[in-house]
Scaffold this motif. Structure first.
Motif, short mmCIF file in Angstrom:
data_model
loop_
_atom_site.label_atom_id
_atom_site.label_comp_id
_atom_site.label_asym_id
_atom_site.label_seq_id
_atom_site.Cartn_x
_atom_site.Cartn_y
_atom_site.Cartn_z
N ALA A 1 36.47 47.85 43.92
CA ALA A 1 37.92 47.61 43.93
C ALA A 1 38.19 46.12 43.41
CB ALA A 1 38.54 47.87 45.19
N TYR A 2 39.15 45.79 42.55
CA TYR A 2 39.66 44.46 42.49
C TYR A 2 40.85 44.37 41.89
CZ TYR A 2 38.22 45.49 37.39
OH TYR A 2 38.03 45.98 36.34
N GLU A 3 41.38 43.13 41.81
CA GLU A 3 42.91 42.79 41.36
C GLU A 3 42.62 42.38 39.92
OE1 GLU A 3 45.51 40.93 43.75
OE2 GLU A 3 45.24 42.10 45.59
N LEU A 4 43.89 42.91 38.93
CA LEU A 4 43.89 42.22 37.67
C LEU A 4 45.49 42.61 37.33
CD1 LEU A 4 42.10 41.20 35.21
CD2 LEU A 4 42.12 43.47 34.44
N ILE B 1 42.47 47.86 40.45
CA ILE B 1 41.57 48.51 39.54
C ILE B 1 40.59 49.07 40.38
CG2 ILE B 1 40.13 48.58 37.55
CD1 ILE B 1 42.99 47.80 36.87
N LEU B 2 40.58 50.68 40.41
CA LEU B 2 39.64 51.15 41.18
C LEU B 2 38.65 52.00 40.30
CD1 LEU B 2 42.08 52.69 43.61
CD2 LEU B 2 40.96 50.72 44.01
N VAL B 3 37.30 51.58 40.51
CA VAL B 3 36.14 52.25 39.88
C VAL B 3 35.45 53.19 40.60
CG1 VAL B 3 34.40 51.55 38.30
CG2 VAL B 3 36.07 49.91 38.53
N ASP B 4 35.15 54.40 40.14
CA ASP B 4 34.50 55.32 40.77
C ASP B 4 33.00 55.23 40.28
OD1 ASP B 4 33.10 57.60 41.83
OD2 ASP B 4 35.06 58.93 41.51
N ASP C 1 32.78 45.22 30.98
CA ASP C 1 33.68 43.81 31.20
C ASP C 1 34.81 44.38 32.18
OD1 ASP C 1 35.03 41.69 31.28
OD2 ASP C 1 34.48 40.88 29.25
N LEU C 2 34.90 43.76 33.37
CA LEU C 2 35.85 43.91 34.14
C LEU C 2 37.37 43.39 33.74
CD1 LEU C 2 34.46 43.52 37.68
CD2 LEU C 2 34.14 45.61 36.24
N GLY C 3 37.40 42.60 32.78
CA GLY C 3 38.49 42.01 32.26
C GLY C 3 38.90 40.70 33.19
N ILE C 4 38.18 40.17 34.01
CA ILE C 4 38.47 38.99 34.81
C ILE C 4 38.12 37.91 33.89
CG2 ILE C 4 37.78 37.66 36.98
CD1 ILE C 4 37.41 40.45 38.33
#
Length: 400
Positions: free
Chosen positions: A383-386, A391-394, A359-362
């Motif tokens: 990449a997304y904003e929270l 938030i950067l996911v490899d 879950d990305l938390g969005i």
């Protein structure tokens, strides 16, 4: 109405009598539009997003109710936070560099360093720098002082990396002509140089995908303009043998684009016919199509269709915990918009290969939710904003 909306509307019209009431508004995706949206969003220093509405979810649910569900992917009953699922792959970063400039994250250079891009005057096609941003020390160093040619009207979405070189492209107007320039610079830092230039064809001027392999830069034009190559050291471009009408999905795999409105055989997926341009191996798709007006979208291994995913040969299938409009990134990752009833609930990242889901938390604001898009051309980074931070996911680390 775009192509995907028409396809979904067609499927909805056949399913509506057997499903809950659904409106005509639907989620949409067209690759070219998403790339333009990403460049436009980059000007503001944020990740690309797609707005998801209640109407989109109701319509999607109506389609999925009209067919039997496959076995669910593991972990979809309760979706854990992404940091718990992939603890070593998720990083938090400020929205600006230490000098205060907004940036767009491009790719991971190593586990603690991200390649980011800055823009002059916030203009999407006026990039002025490629930087190494160190997540552990919050330090940034400019690797390349990017110079875009005069008359540039379009530019790259993602920077390619290979053989120790960063590679990108620009498109400029030269009188009545459109000229594509491909550029390179050392990955450890240095001046940019022109690898090659060529005149763009009408309707196929922009590069659809680009890679570095075996001492060459390889690219495709648009969706079906064929593959071309040039020595990384510099030289004239040449066409890759046997690639006419194909699009580079992931080197060395190239697919022929099947437009459902232009061919009679609409059951054939848009990227169904796959060719390895090095070995000559071919792959097709062996998946049932309940509604021929809503075909599967296929990458090299996995295909997706709404809230379903399956391998090309049909040997593996997963039910997703929501609706996706992404071709798989790194041939395995998609983002899905989750629901609670008919309302948006959140966004998750799914690894199709393992079934792991995070879950990305969005969360939605009212009846609308901003869901990050995961372009399949993206080199392993989501990449997304929270809560005011990036938030950067490899994805490379998540896939290990």
């Amino acid at each position: 109405m775009n192509d995907m909306e028409k396809l979904l509307s067609a499927s909805l019209s056949r399913s509506v009598e057997r499903a809950p009431t659904a409106p005509s508004d639907l989620l949409h995706r067209v690759d070219a539009t998403r790339r333009r949206r990403r460049r436009g969003t980059a000007a503001a220093g944020a990740a690309a997003v797609a707005l998801v509405t209640v109407a989109g979810f109701v319509a999607t649910n109506a389609i999925s109710h009209a067919r039997p569900a496959p076995a669910p992917a593991s972990g979809t009953a309760k979706v854990e936070p992404i940091r718990k699922v992939w603890p070593g792959a998720v990083h938090t970063a400020p929205r600006t560099l230490p000098n205060g400039r907004p940036y767009t994250a491009e790719r991971f250079l190593d586990k603690d360093t991200v390649l980011v891009r800055t823009l002059r005057d916030g203009h999407a096609d006026r990039s002025d720098g490629l930087w190494a941003y160190h997540l552990d020390t919050r330090r940034a160093e400019r690797l390349v002082a990017v110079q875009v040619p005069k008359g540039t009207v379009a530019s790259w979405s993602f920077t390619a990396l290979g053989d120790g070189q960063l590679v990108w492209w620009t498109l400029r107007k030269d009188g009545e002509r459109r000229v594509v320039d491909i550029w390179a610079a050392p990955a450890k830092g240095g001046a940019q140089r022109r690898v090659t230039s060529f005149q763009g064809e009408p309707g196929r001027a922009e590069i659809g995908n680009l890679a570095v392999a075996e001492g060459k830069v390889v690219w495709s034009l648009g969706r079906d303009g064929g593959l071309f190559q040039a020595p990384l050291s510099g030289g004239r471009p040449s066409k890759v043998e046997g690639s006419t009408g194909r699009h580079l999905l992931r080197w060395p795999w190239a697919a022929s684009f099947q437009h459902p409105r232009k061919k009679k055989d609409v059951q054939r997926p848009p990227f169904g016919d796959l060719l390895n341009v090095l070995t000559g191996e071919r792959r097709g798709v062996s998946l049932p199509v309940e509604d021929p007006r809503l075909p599967w979208d296929c990458g090299v291994t996995w295909c997706v269709r709404g809230d379903r995913a399956a391998t090309r040969d049909g040997s593996r299938e997963r039910e997703l915990p929501g609706f996706t409009h992404d071709l798989p990134a790194l041939d395995r990752f998609v983002t899905v918009a989750m629901t609670e009833g008919a309302r948006p609930k959140g966004v998750a990242l799914v690894d199709l290969a393992t079934g792991k889901t995070g879950d990305l938390g969005i969360r939605p604001v009212g009846d609308t939710m901003a869901a990050p898009t995961l372009d399949h051309h993206a080199p392993g980074l989501l990449a997304y904003e929270l809560d005011g931070r990036q938030i950067l996911v490899d994805l490379t680390v998540a896939g290990r």
